[in-house]
Design a protein around this motif. Structure first.
Motif, mmCIF file in Angstrom:
data_model
loop_
_atom_site.group_PDB
_atom_site.id
_atom_site.type_symbol
_atom_site.label_atom_id
_atom_site.label_comp_id
_atom_site.label_asym_id
_atom_site.label_seq_id
_atom_site.Cartn_x
_atom_site.Cartn_y
_atom_site.Cartn_z
ATOM 1 N N LEU A 50 35.233 28.482 30.825
ATOM 2 C CA LEU A 50 35.175 27.736 31.976
ATOM 3 C C LEU A 50 35.228 28.479 33.295
ATOM 4 O O LEU A 50 34.495 28.360 34.232
ATOM 5 N N LEU A 51 36.283 29.569 33.140
ATOM 6 C CA LEU A 51 36.526 30.425 34.302
ATOM 7 C C LEU A 51 35.408 31.310 34.522
ATOM 8 O O LEU A 51 35.187 31.843 35.589
ATOM 9 N N GLU A 52 34.696 31.866 33.429
ATOM 10 C CA GLU A 52 33.694 32.622 33.581
ATOM 11 C C GLU A 52 32.452 31.989 34.144
ATOM 12 O O GLU A 52 31.857 32.523 35.249
ATOM 13 N N LYS A 53 32.364 30.566 34.044
ATOM 14 C CA LYS A 53 31.146 29.666 34.849
ATOM 15 C C LYS A 53 31.448 29.665 36.062
ATOM 16 O O LYS A 53 30.685 29.830 36.967
ATOM 17 N N ASN A 54 32.627 29.380 36.443
ATOM 18 C CA ASN A 54 33.101 29.445 37.850
ATOM 19 C C ASN A 54 32.888 30.642 38.568
ATOM 20 O O ASN A 54 32.492 30.773 39.729
ATOM 21 N N TYR A 55 33.196 31.664 37.805
ATOM 22 C CA TYR A 55 33.175 33.155 38.392
ATOM 23 C C TYR A 55 31.823 33.526 38.875
ATOM 24 O O TYR A 55 31.611 33.734 39.967
ATOM 25 N N LYS A 56 30.776 33.194 38.035
ATOM 26 C CA LYS A 56 29.570 33.378 38.370
ATOM 27 C C LYS A 56 29.002 32.644 39.552
ATOM 28 O O LYS A 56 28.222 33.166 40.245
ATOM 29 N N THR A 57 29.309 31.162 39.325
ATOM 30 C CA THR A 57 28.939 30.364 40.337
ATOM 31 C C THR A 57 29.450 30.647 41.864
ATOM 32 O O THR A 57 28.787 31.030 42.887
ATOM 33 N N ASP B 91 31.007 41.364 26.488
ATOM 34 C CA ASP B 91 30.920 40.327 27.038
ATOM 35 C C ASP B 91 31.387 40.243 28.462
ATOM 36 O O ASP B 91 32.499 40.900 28.689
ATOM 37 N N GLY B 92 30.781 39.624 29.281
ATOM 38 C CA GLY B 92 31.272 39.700 30.868
ATOM 39 C C GLY B 92 32.761 39.124 31.014
ATOM 40 O O GLY B 92 33.563 39.349 31.928
ATOM 41 N N ARG B 93 33.193 38.371 29.905
ATOM 42 C CA ARG B 93 34.475 37.706 29.888
ATOM 43 C C ARG B 93 35.569 38.984 29.657
ATOM 44 O O ARG B 93 36.785 38.406 30.081
ATOM 45 N N ALA B 94 35.090 40.054 29.195
ATOM 46 C CA ALA B 94 36.208 40.954 29.239
ATOM 47 C C ALA B 94 36.774 41.542 30.367
ATOM 48 O O ALA B 94 37.989 41.589 30.702
ATOM 49 N N SER B 95 35.874 41.717 31.403
ATOM 50 C CA SER B 95 36.440 42.165 32.670
ATOM 51 C C SER B 95 37.111 40.854 33.669
ATOM 52 O O SER B 95 38.144 41.048 34.044
ATOM 53 N N LEU B 96 36.525 39.656 33.091
ATOM 54 C CA LEU B 96 37.205 38.444 33.682
ATOM 55 C C LEU B 96 38.673 38.438 33.193
ATOM 56 O O LEU B 96 39.526 38.145 33.891
ATOM 57 N N LYS B 97 38.848 38.723 31.895
ATOM 58 C CA LYS B 97 40.126 38.391 31.178
ATOM 59 C C LYS B 97 41.226 39.614 31.818
ATOM 60 O O LYS B 97 42.259 39.159 32.248
ATOM 61 N N GLU B 98 40.269 40.703 32.025
ATOM 62 C CA GLU B 98 41.520 41.540 32.539
ATOM 63 C C GLU B 98 41.899 41.186 34.132
ATOM 64 O O GLU B 98 42.969 41.590 34.335
#
Length: 364
Positions: free
Chosen positions: A256-263, A318-325
Motif C-alpha cells: 500500500l505504502l509503495e503505491k502511495n509513494y510512487k503516486t 524490489d523497490g520496497r527494500a528502500s521504502l522499508k528502510e
C-alpha cells in the motif's frame, strides 16, 4: 425521544405491543425508546449550557419530552429532525397550543420549534449553535462525524449514546476501549463524559445502559490532512497490540505504502512549486462519513494475524527494500518502532505522521 437498540416488544395488557403515548406502537427498525425520567431530562438541559440566543438541533425527538423542555428553557429556536411521520404528527398534536405558521410535506413550524421530517444522515442540516439529542444508537458513528463536518462549526453537542460507544469516544491511550474511533473523534473535538444513564430510564427499557457525552469541536481544526491522518491510524489500529515496527513490515502494508509513494513522487514532480502545508478542512473531514461502518462498535481484540511479514530477502531487487528502510528509519527516529498503537497519544500520532511525510511516506 428515540434512541437505542430496541428489545423484544413488551406485552401490554392482553398481549398488545408496547406503545408510545397516544397509542403509537414502537418500531424496532427505528430504535425507538422514550426517555421517561423528567429529572434526567432536566439534568441534560442543565449540562447543555443553553443561551437565549441559541438555535438548538434535536435529533429523534419522538413524542417531544426533551423538545418541550428545550422550548421552556427559553432558547431562540429548536430544530428537530424526525424520521417517523407518526412522531411528527404526535409533535404537532402535543404542541398544538403554539401557533402553526407553516406546513408542508417536509417541514413543520410550531411556534419556535421547527420539525424536519427526514433521515438526519441524508438531509442538509440548517445552522445550529448546539445539538442536544438522544439518538438511535445504530447511527452513532456516521452522525458523530456528520456533525463534526458541519459548517459552520457549532459550539457543542450533548448526546446520549449507547454506553460502550460513549466510553470509546472518551477512552485514553492504554484504556481497553481505546481504538481508531477514539483517536479520530479526539483529533477533531474535545470529548467528555457527563453522566451514566440506566436502561430503566426509558420506556421500554433497552438491553444496554447509556451515557451522555459532551463533544466540543476544535477551533481551528488541526493543520493536517485528514486523509493522511486516517490512513495512518487505520494501518496502526489494524493490529493495535503489535509494535509499529512489526505492523509496518507486513507485506500488505508495504504494498500500500509503495503505491502511495510512487503516486506522490509523480505528483510532486508536477506540483513542487505549488505545494504548501496540507491542512484539514470541513470537506476533508466529511470524507470520514463514508468510512465509518467499521468504526461504530469495532472490537478491541486483535484480528487473526494472517498477514506475512516481508524480510529483506523477500524484497531483494524490489523497490520496497528502500521504502522499508525509509519506514524503519522514520520509526527509529521518532522512537516508535517498539511502541504500540494502543499506547500512543494524539501528539504521538501527529508527530509520527509529520516524520513519515517528511520522509516521503504517505497514507492516502
Amino acid at each position: 425521544m428515540a434512541g437505542g437498540k430496541i428489545q423484544k416488544k413488551r406485552q401490554v395488557g392482553g398481549g398488545g405491543r408496547a406503545r408510545l403515548q397516544g397509542g403509537i406502537p414502537f418500531e424496532k427498525s427505528k430504535g425507538q425508546h422514550i426517555l421517561k425520567n423528567p429529572a434526567l431530562v432536566d439534568s441534560i438541559i442543565a449540562k447543555a449550557g443553553l443561551k437565549p440566543t441559541d438555535t438548538v438541533l434535536e435529533i429523534g425527538p419522538g413524542t417531544g419530552n426533551l423538545t418541550k423542555r428545550l422550548l421552556e428553557a427559553g432558547v431562540k429556536a429548536v430544530v428537530a429532525v424526525e424520521l417517523d411521520p407518526r412522531m411528527v404528527l404526535e409533535l404537532s398534536r402535543r404542541f398544538q397550543g403554539h401557533p402553526l405558521l407553516a406546513h408542508n410535506d417536509w417541514i413543520l413550524q410550531i411556534g419556535q420549534c421547527w420539525v424536519i421530517q427526514g433521515d438526519v444522515l441524508k438531509c442538509d442540516l440548517p445552522y445550529f449553535d448546539i445539538c442536544v439529542a438522544n439518538i438511535p444508537y445504530q447511527i452513532s458513528s456516521p452522525l458523530t462525524f456528520k456533525l463534526l463536518s458541519h459548517p459552520p462549526i457549532f459550539r457543542c453537542a450533548v448526546i446520549m449514546f449507547q454506553r460502550e460507544f460513549a466510553m470509546r469516544l472518551v477512552a485514553q491511550p492504554g484504556d481497553t476501549l481505546y481504538c481508531r474511533l477514539s483517536v479520530n473523534v479526539q483529533l477533531l473535538s474535545r470529548v467528555s463524559h457527563l453522566l451514566k444513564v440506566g436502561r430503566n430510564n426509558f420506556r421500554p427499557p433497552p438491553k444496554v445502559d447509556s451515557s451522555v457525552v459532551r463533544i466540543e469541536p476544535r477551533k481551528p481544526l488541526p493543520p493536517v490532512s485528514f486523509k493522511e491522518w486516517d490512513g495512518l491510524v487505520r494501518v496502526c489500529f489494524n493490529r493495535k497490540n503489535k509494535t509499529l515496527g512489526a505492523i509496518f513490515k507486513q507485506k500488505r502494508v508495504l504494498e500500500l505504502l509503495e503505491k502511495n509513494y510512487k503516486t506522490m513522487q509523480s505528483l510532486q514532480l508536477a506540483q513542487d512549486s505549488e505545494m504548501g502545508e496540507e491542512k484539514m478542512s470541513p470537506d476533508d473531514v466529511a470524507v470520514l462519513a463514508n468510512m465509518v461502518e467499521d468504526l461504530s462498535m469495532e472490537t478491541c481484540d486483535e484480528k487473526e494475524d494472517d498477514e506475512m511479514e516481508m524480510d529483506d530477502a523477500d524484497m531483494a531487487g524490489d523497490g520496497r527494500a528502500s521504502l522499508k528502510e525509509k519506514i524503519m528509519g522514520t520509526l527509529q527516529q521518532g522512537d516508535f518502532a517498539d511502541k504500540r498503537s494502543s499506547k500512543l497519544s494524539q501528539v504521538d500520532f501527529l508527530y509520527s505522521l509529520s516524520l513519515f511525510n517528511k520522509a516521503g511516506v504517505h497514507f492516502s
